[in-house]
Enzyme design. Structure first.
Site, PDB file in Angstrom:
ATOM      1  N   ALA A  20       5.304   0.640   3.999  1.00  0.00           N
ATOM      2  CA  ALA A  20       5.861  -0.670   4.342  1.00  0.00           C
ATOM      3  C   ALA A  20       4.926  -1.793   3.911  1.00  0.00           C
ATOM      4  O   ALA A  20       5.371  -2.820   3.370  1.00  0.00           O
ATOM      5  CB  ALA A  20       6.130  -0.745   5.838  1.00  0.00           C
ATOM      6  N   TYR A  21       3.642  -1.608   4.156  1.00  0.00           N
ATOM      7  CA  TYR A  21       2.661  -2.622   3.755  1.00  0.00           C
ATOM      8  C   TYR A  21       2.616  -2.766   2.240  1.00  0.00           C
ATOM      9  O   TYR A  21       2.641  -3.881   1.700  1.00  0.00           O
ATOM     10  CB  TYR A  21       1.292  -2.242   4.295  1.00  0.00           C
ATOM     11  CG  TYR A  21       0.190  -3.204   3.932  1.00  0.00           C
ATOM     12  CD1 TYR A  21       0.180  -4.497   4.441  1.00  0.00           C
ATOM     13  CD2 TYR A  21      -0.852  -2.810   3.100  1.00  0.00           C
ATOM     14  CE1 TYR A  21      -0.841  -5.383   4.112  1.00  0.00           C
ATOM     15  CE2 TYR A  21      -1.876  -3.681   2.780  1.00  0.00           C
ATOM     16  CZ  TYR A  21      -1.869  -4.975   3.284  1.00  0.00           C
ATOM     17  OH  TYR A  21      -2.879  -5.844   2.955  1.00  0.00           O
ATOM     18  N   ALA A  22       2.555  -1.643   1.529  1.00  0.00           N
ATOM     19  CA  ALA A  22       2.517  -1.697   0.070  1.00  0.00           C
ATOM     20  C   ALA A  22       3.780  -2.326  -0.493  1.00  0.00           C
ATOM     21  O   ALA A  22       3.725  -3.066  -1.487  1.00  0.00           O
ATOM     22  CB  ALA A  22       2.319  -0.295  -0.502  1.00  0.00           C
TER      23      ALA A  22
END
Length: 244
Positions: A152-154
């Site tokens: 999700a962060y990437a």
């Protein structure tokens, strides 16, 4: 490049990489807008440190995803220092979990800050940065390293990269560079939170330099892009000690 004093606005400048960037740009002679979201005391410590060193700084507050708040933050910096030449957008949040377990409300909150926030800040930068200036956004080396738990962060930072590369081309003719810095594992509270010592040491050992990056390492990269690195434009620079 103009010989007049330059002005920078650094988002997320109350701590971590943002603080290091703000103090480094001030050391290079820039007046600095020290943006923060909620920690006024931490921002005040940054402005005090800059002023004790003979620089100029002003603290500005705002939710990076709120276009009205950020317009007011840009207004304050322009009114205090006469304009803006450099915008460095370090503000962001990171929530980690495997895809199968990720909370969708957390996904929405992170994407609001990391994607919408980047769009709001770079939109203001595109409208206000003076010709000859620079815009620097922040991605992450995890877009290439693909560590489990970081999907999700990437994904949010992949969106930042896309915006950055497009904006560089949209500003054709204005001599404004637009680049993203993609740090690797860096010893900040955001990175260290929730990691045990074994995990930290394992990540540190991955770089050929065999250590974690420091906020100052990343700040030097930003200072280059904001200053002499005028022939680097529309790029993602991986500042990770050689991991990827």
């Amino acid at each position: 490049m103009s010989q007049a004093p330059r002005v920078a606005l650094v988002t997320g400048a109350s701590g971590g990489i943002g603080r290091a960037v703000a103090t480094r740009l001030a050391a290079a002679g820039m007046a600095v807008g020290v943006h923060y979201a909620g920690n006024a005391e931490a921002a005040r410590k940054v402005t005090d440190a800059v002023e004790r060193s003979g620089g100029r700084a002003v603290a500005v507050r705002g939710d990076v995803a709120d276009e009205t708040a950020m317009a007011e933050a840009f207004d304050t910096v322009e009114e205090r220092f006469g304009g803006i030449d450099v915008v460095v957008h370090t503000a962001g949040v990171m929530t980690l979990a495997p895809v199968a377990e990720f909370d969708l409300d957390a996904l929405d909150r992170m994407h609001r800050t990391n994607i919408r926030g980047t769009f709001v800040v770079t939109q203001q930068a595109a409208r206000r940065v003076r010709d000859g200036g620079a815009v620097v956004t922040f991605s992450t080396s995890v877009t290439r390293l693909a560590f489990p738990g970081y999907a999700a962060y990437a994904a949010s930072k992949g969106a930042v990269e896309a915006m950055t590369l497009v904006l560089a081309r949209e500003l054709r003719g204005r001599d404004i560079t637009v680049n993203a810095v993609a740090p690797g594992p860096t010893a900040t509270p955001l990175f260290l939170d929730g990691k045990d010592e074994e995990t930290v040491q394992r990540l540190a050992a991955q770089a050929p330099l065999q250590r974690l990056g420091t906020p100052e390492d990343i700040a030097e990269t930003v200072a280059f892009l904001a200053g002499p690195g005028r022939w680097i434009n529309g790029q993602v620079l991986f500042a990770n000690g050689g991991i990827a």
